[in-house]
Motif scaffolding. Structure first.
Motif, PDB file in Angstrom:
ATOM      1  N   SER A   1      -7.033  -3.208  -5.443  1.00 19.92           N
ATOM      2  CA  SER A   1      -6.432  -4.180  -6.348  1.00 19.92           C
ATOM      3  C   SER A   1      -6.695  -3.736  -7.785  1.00 19.92           C
ATOM      4  O   SER A   1      -7.689  -3.078  -8.073  1.00 19.92           O
ATOM      5  CB  SER A   1      -6.999  -5.574  -6.096  1.00 19.92           C
ATOM      6  N   THR A   2      -5.790  -4.097  -8.676  1.00 14.69           N
ATOM      7  CA  THR A   2      -5.892  -3.669 -10.066  1.00 14.69           C
ATOM      8  C   THR A   2      -6.880  -4.549 -10.819  1.00 14.69           C
ATOM      9  O   THR A   2      -6.507  -5.434 -11.583  1.00 14.69           O
ATOM     10  CB  THR A   2      -4.497  -3.653 -10.718  1.00 14.69           C
TER      11      THR A   2
ATOM     12  N   ASP B   1       0.839  -1.188   0.000  1.00 15.43           N
ATOM     13  CA  ASP B   1       0.000   0.000   0.000  1.00 15.43           C
ATOM     14  C   ASP B   1       0.877   1.241   0.000  1.00 15.43           C
ATOM     15  O   ASP B   1       1.969   1.244   0.569  1.00 15.43           O
ATOM     16  CB  ASP B   1      -0.964  -0.001   1.184  1.00 15.43           C
TER      17      ASP B   1
ATOM     18  N   THR C   1      -5.812   2.995  -2.236  1.00  9.09           N
ATOM     19  CA  THR C   1      -5.296   1.970  -3.136  1.00  9.09           C
ATOM     20  C   THR C   1      -6.269   0.793  -3.151  1.00  9.09           C
ATOM     21  O   THR C   1      -6.904   0.493  -2.140  1.00  9.09           O
ATOM     22  CB  THR C   1      -3.895   1.467  -2.724  1.00  9.09           C
TER      23      THR C   1
ATOM     24  N   ARG D   1      -1.567  -3.299  -7.684  1.00 10.78           N
ATOM     25  CA  ARG D   1      -2.290  -2.279  -6.921  1.00 10.78           C
ATOM     26  C   ARG D   1      -2.462  -1.024  -7.765  1.00 10.78           C
ATOM     27  O   ARG D   1      -1.623  -0.696  -8.599  1.00 10.78           O
ATOM     28  CB  ARG D   1      -1.541  -1.893  -5.643  1.00 10.78           C
TER      29      ARG D   1
END
Length: 179
Positions: A84-85, A2, A82, A153
């Motif tokens: 997760s992508t 993070d 932030t 992230r």
């Protein structure tokens, strides 16, 4: 991993940049708790204890008053959250932040910086903009929905354009004699 800061530096200067970032944190009284290499040349992430937007404003003040000019920290983007992508996580968080930080009459644009991911830029923008009723303004908007996308992230902020510190755009203090 993070983070609440994304920092640009010169290629192969990431270590020096991380050291300088900690030094700057000490100068302005905001501790840098951690820094991480992103795996992308000239790019690190950091975590500042406190408000990352306040950090970039204090950094800008440090430079404009001529008290300290960074050698390795070239650009700092403050990050509010932030996730997760994943497309749906990014859109959901960006919309939540926009609802919180965009006033009814403010204009905005979505700025996407993606690295090492195969997400479609326009698809990302559409998934966010379609859910926000404010007017889009690509030049000089009131706020920017800033997306810093990495493979695992993604950092998201809703900020003013001048909340991003850029050494190239900051005019150094009057002590420098206008040079």
């Amino acid at each position: 991993m993070d983070f609440n800061l994304v920092i640009s530096t010169g290629r192969r200067l990431e270590g020096r940049c991380a050291d300088e970032l900690r030094y700057i944190g000490d100068l302005i009284g905001m501790r840098i708790a951690q820094t991480s290499f992103t795996g992308f040349d000239g790019l690190i992430t950091g975590y500042v204890d406190g408000d990352p937007v306040e950090f970039t404003r204090k950094l800008k003040d440090l430079v404009t008053t001529g008290r300290y000019i960074p050698r390795f920290v070239l650009k700092v983007v403050p990050i509010m959250r932030t996730v997760s992508t994943k497309m749906e996580d990014i859109a959901k968080a960006a919309i939540e932040l926009a609802n919180r930080y965009l006033s009814t009459n403010e204009t905005y644009k979505v700025e996407v910086r993606k690295r090492g991911v195969d997400l479609d830029r326009m698809e990302i923008i559409d998934s966010i903009a379609s859910k926000i009723s404010n007017k889009v303004k690509l030049e000089n908007p009131d706020k920017v929905i800033q997306l810093e996308i990495f493979p695992s992230r993604t950092g998201i902020s809703v900020i003013r354009e001048d909340d991003i510190f850029s050494l190239m755009k900051v005019s150094v203090g009057s002590q420098q004699g206008g040079q």
